[in-house]
Design a protein around this motif. Structure first.
Motif, PDB file in Angstrom:
ATOM      1  N   LEU A 158       0.915  -1.179  -0.247  1.00 37.64           N
ATOM      2  CA  LEU A 158      -0.399   0.027   0.133  1.00 37.64           C
ATOM      3  C   LEU A 158       0.544   1.493   0.302  1.00 37.64           C
ATOM      4  N   ALA A 159       0.428   2.262  -0.193  1.00 39.69           N
ATOM      5  CA  ALA A 159       0.896   3.245  -0.505  1.00 39.69           C
ATOM      6  C   ALA A 159       1.310   4.004   1.201  1.00 39.69           C
ATOM      7  N   SER A 160       2.602   4.728   0.800  1.00 38.08           N
ATOM      8  CA  SER A 160       2.806   4.671   1.940  1.00 38.08           C
ATOM      9  C   SER A 160       2.099   6.150   2.336  1.00 38.08           C
ATOM     10  N   PRO A 161       2.249   6.965   3.531  1.00 39.01           N
ATOM     11  CA  PRO A 161       1.483   7.345   4.236  1.00 39.01           C
ATOM     12  C   PRO A 161       1.733   9.197   3.613  1.00 39.01           C
ATOM     13  N   LEU A 162       2.759   9.227   2.808  1.00 39.91           N
ATOM     14  CA  LEU A 162       2.923  10.535   2.226  1.00 39.91           C
ATOM     15  C   LEU A 162       2.310  10.193   1.439  1.00 39.91           C
ATOM     16  N   GLN A 163       2.270   9.278   0.407  1.00 41.81           N
ATOM     17  CA  GLN A 163       1.514   8.975  -0.057  1.00 41.81           C
ATOM     18  C   GLN A 163      -0.539   9.120  -0.760  1.00 41.81           C
ATOM     19  N   ILE A 164       0.034   8.512   0.215  1.00 43.30           N
ATOM     20  CA  ILE A 164      -2.066   8.196   0.695  1.00 43.30           C
ATOM     21  C   ILE A 164      -2.350   9.619   0.763  1.00 43.30           C
ATOM     22  N   HIS A 165      -1.746  10.493   1.616  1.00 45.63           N
ATOM     23  CA  HIS A 165      -1.883  11.927   1.840  1.00 45.63           C
ATOM     24  C   HIS A 165      -2.360  12.913   0.880  1.00 45.63           C
ATOM     25  N   LEU A 166      -2.249  12.628  -0.512  1.00 46.15           N
ATOM     26  CA  LEU A 166      -2.009  13.414  -1.093  1.00 46.15           C
ATOM     27  C   LEU A 166      -2.830  12.968  -2.364  1.00 46.15           C
ATOM     28  N   ALA A 167      -2.946  11.475  -1.774  1.00 44.03           N
ATOM     29  CA  ALA A 167      -4.814  10.914  -2.651  1.00 44.03           C
ATOM     30  C   ALA A 167      -5.038  11.695  -3.236  1.00 44.03           C
ATOM     31  N   ALA A 168      -5.914  11.394  -4.784  1.00 43.91           N
ATOM     32  CA  ALA A 168      -6.731  12.475  -5.325  1.00 43.91           C
ATOM     33  C   ALA A 168      -8.179  12.539  -4.488  1.00 43.91           C
ATOM     34  N   PRO A 169      -9.055  12.854  -4.532  1.00 48.00           N
ATOM     35  CA  PRO A 169     -10.227  12.402  -3.515  1.00 48.00           C
ATOM     36  C   PRO A 169     -11.353  11.958  -4.986  1.00 48.00           C
ATOM     37  N   SER A 170     -10.621  10.951  -5.645  1.00 41.98           N
ATOM     38  CA  SER A 170     -11.397  10.415  -6.043  1.00 41.98           C
ATOM     39  C   SER A 170     -11.225   9.169  -6.017  1.00 41.98           C
ATOM     40  N   GLN A 171     -10.914   8.684  -5.287  1.00 39.93           N
ATOM     41  CA  GLN A 171     -10.481   7.461  -4.049  1.00 39.93           C
ATOM     42  C   GLN A 171     -11.397   7.423  -2.946  1.00 39.93           C
ATOM     43  N   LEU A 172     -12.272   7.978  -2.546  1.00 32.22           N
ATOM     44  CA  LEU A 172     -12.890   8.454  -1.976  1.00 32.22           C
ATOM     45  C   LEU A 172     -13.845   7.324  -2.059  1.00 32.22           C
ATOM     46  N   GLN A 173     -14.810   6.225  -0.979  1.00 31.17           N
ATOM     47  CA  GLN A 173     -15.465   5.323  -1.584  1.00 31.17           C
ATOM     48  C   GLN A 173     -16.697   5.965  -2.166  1.00 31.17           C
ATOM     49  N   PRO A 174     -17.250   5.626  -3.374  1.00 32.88           N
ATOM     50  CA  PRO A 174     -18.537   6.041  -4.527  1.00 32.88           C
ATOM     51  C   PRO A 174     -19.540   5.728  -3.642  1.00 32.88           C
ATOM     52  N   TRP A 175     -21.203   6.370  -3.919  1.00 30.64           N
ATOM     53  CA  TRP A 175     -22.053   6.149  -2.987  1.00 30.64           C
ATOM     54  C   TRP A 175     -22.767   5.814  -4.447  1.00 30.64           C
ATOM     55  N   PRO A 176     -23.627   4.882  -5.063  1.00 31.94           N
ATOM     56  CA  PRO A 176     -23.836   3.764  -4.221  1.00 31.94           C
ATOM     57  C   PRO A 176     -23.654   2.805  -3.944  1.00 31.94           C
ATOM     58  N   VAL A 177     -23.364   2.312  -3.077  1.00 30.56           N
ATOM     59  CA  VAL A 177     -22.560   0.348  -3.490  1.00 30.56           C
ATOM     60  C   VAL A 177     -23.092  -0.491  -4.106  1.00 30.56           C
ATOM     61  N   VAL A 178     -22.456  -1.420  -5.435  1.00 32.86           N
ATOM     62  CA  VAL A 178     -22.967  -1.561  -6.109  1.00 32.86           C
ATOM     63  C   VAL A 178     -23.513  -2.788  -5.061  1.00 32.86           C
ATOM     64  N   ASP A 179     -23.809  -3.541  -3.958  1.00 32.89           N
ATOM     65  CA  ASP A 179     -23.883  -4.805  -3.874  1.00 32.89           C
ATOM     66  C   ASP A 179     -24.242  -4.576  -2.275  1.00 32.89           C
ATOM     67  N   PRO A 180     -25.120  -3.777  -1.440  1.00 30.91           N
ATOM     68  CA  PRO A 180     -25.470  -3.266  -0.385  1.00 30.91           C
ATOM     69  C   PRO A 180     -24.796  -4.364   0.679  1.00 30.91           C
ATOM     70  N   LEU A 181     -24.813  -5.598   0.971  1.00 37.23           N
ATOM     71  CA  LEU A 181     -24.204  -6.743   1.124  1.00 37.23           C
ATOM     72  C   LEU A 181     -22.597  -6.956   0.680  1.00 37.23           C
ATOM     73  N   ASP A 182     -22.091  -6.473  -0.168  1.00 32.77           N
ATOM     74  CA  ASP A 182     -20.749  -6.115   0.117  1.00 32.77           C
ATOM     75  C   ASP A 182     -20.506  -5.062   0.112  1.00 32.77           C
ATOM     76  N   PRO A 183     -20.252  -4.073   1.341  1.00 34.99           N
ATOM     77  CA  PRO A 183     -20.211  -3.050   0.812  1.00 34.99           C
ATOM     78  C   PRO A 183     -18.491  -2.655   1.174  1.00 34.99           C
ATOM     79  N   TYR A 184     -17.533  -3.781   1.072  1.00 36.80           N
ATOM     80  CA  TYR A 184     -16.270  -3.337   1.332  1.00 36.80           C
ATOM     81  C   TYR A 184     -15.531  -4.710  -0.260  1.00 36.80           C
TER      82      TYR A 184
END
Length: 391
Positions: free
Chosen positions: A18-44
């Motif tokens: 996984l990305a280092s803390p610095l790389q994660i800090h600079l991640a784009a907002p598009s990486q935020l969890q989208p909504w809606p979740v395709v399968d509501p019983l498989d949220p991750y």
């Protein structure tokens, strides 16, 4: 480094690289969890499954009332934040949890600066990210303020913490100021078809949204959502009696206030330093305007639809750390242990965590729980089963 301690026994191969803390800090907002979740019983779908250890056990530790960000203009504020980080590191080393619940008041929002308040999420999740322990958060009254909101904390956590399972409620669920209603599935084995334990998180709202107070109860819309979610689970996974559950909500349900005087301090041990009253539980502010039972729809839906619910766990009242049973619903409710050096305290209260230890053998019938103090002392160990708190 905490990571070298190999704290979690979960399979973390999917987290390697996984990305280092610095790389994660600079991640784009598009990486935020989208909504809606395709399968509501498989949220991750893109995260590792949380599952029991090879020895059929699962340990969940609760960090509560961390209150980062107090008095940043004085020396003692940053110092107490660093002390809180040390407590978290110690508790992760001692408890070796498979999952962590952060149960509200992560930040003291009225003390922070609007320009950088979300950066405190980076600091307080640091020990968990370094240890690569999966975790999820509920949010408290101090997390809704003029300088921070529940939603902003959720979004920041999703952005910087790959091991975070915190997410938003579906649209229309949670009311104003209450987006943090969701659940996390836990599997007996990583490749099982359905989970055996559900960890619920509910948003008790409260706090300030200038110029008004936010309602201090879990919104009525959450009751309908609980019924709908459990119906979906039953339809796909089988009867809910086959699963166990535990629930986290920062401000205790209003009914907790009536239980305190009836608690048996011998059989229901734990510090009892806060007398519950106005502001101590849900629906306890502006009673003359709203009444004292506005969280009733949430409470009734929770206790009706979520089966084998071992405990409803709350923080908020830093001086309390006991568990008791509500006689009508037979539901056990527990307080956490105040973890952070932020927030109010008194001499002798100390800092620590509450831990829950599940086993597959007794998953639907009981769970062990205890308090671990900062110095490593374990106190107030009890088994929450059908006999606990029965009077």
């Amino acid at each position: 480094m905490l990571f070298s301690l190999c704290i979690s026994f979960l399979t973390i191969s999917k987290w390697q690289g996984l990305a280092s803390p610095l790389q994660i800090h600079l991640a784009a907002p598009s990486q935020l969890q989208p909504w809606p979740v395709v399968d509501p019983l498989d949220p991750y779908p893109n995260k590792p499954r949380i599952h029991f250890r090879a020895d059929s056990s699962f340990k969940l530790t609760v960090f509560s009332d961390l209150h980062f960000g107090e008095n940043p203009w004085n020396v003692w504020g940053p110092i107490q934040d660093q002390k809180s980080v040390v407590v978290m590191q110690k508790m992760l080393k001692l408890e070796k949890p498979d999952f962590v619940a952060i149960n509200g008041d992560l930040i003291t929002g009225e003390d922070t600066f609007r320009e950088n308040s979300t950066m405190l999420i980076d600091m307080l999740t640091g020990p968990l990210r370094e240890a690569r322990v999966p975790f999820a958060s509920s949010h408290g009254n101090h997390d809704n303020s003029i300088n921070i909101t529940h939603l902003e904390e959720i979004e920041r956590e999703q952005l910087i913490a790959p091991t975070s399972y915190t997410r938003r409620a579906p649209p229309g669920v949670g009311g104003d100021g209450g987006p943090g209603n969701y659940w996390v599935p836990v599997y007996a084995h990583e490749d099982d078809n359905f989970p055996c334990l559900i960890i619920w998180f509910f948003d008790s709202r409260s706090g300030v949204e200038a110029p008004r107070l936010i309602n201090d109860w879990v919104d009525e819309s959450v009751a309908t959502w609980i019924a709908a979610e459990t119906a979906l689970m039953d339809a796909k996974w089988g009867p809910s009696e086959l699963r166990a559950a535990i629930a986290f909500v920062h401000v205790p349900p209003h009914i907790m206030e009536s239980l305190q005087p009836k608690r048996d301090p011998v059989t229901e041990p734990g510090m009892d330093g806060d007398v519950l009253g106005e502001g101590s539980t849900q629906s306890s502010l502006e009673i003359e305007r709203f009444g004292a039972d506005r969280d009733r729809p949430f409470w009734e839906a929770l206790t009706k639809h979520v089966k084998n619910l071992h405990a409803v766990v709350s923080g908020h009242d830093h001086g309390n750390e006991w568990c008791t049973r509500e006689p009508n619903t037979k539901q056990v409710l527990c307080f956490n242990k105040h973890t952070g050096y932020g927030g109010y305290s008194k001499p002798g209260w100390g800092h620590g965590v509450r831990t829950f230890h599940f086993t597959l053998q007794n998953l639907t019938s009981s769970v062990d729980t205890w308090i671990t103090m900062e110095n490593g002392t374990r106190i107030d160990a009890v088994t929450l089963d059908a006999t606990y708190g029965v009077k």
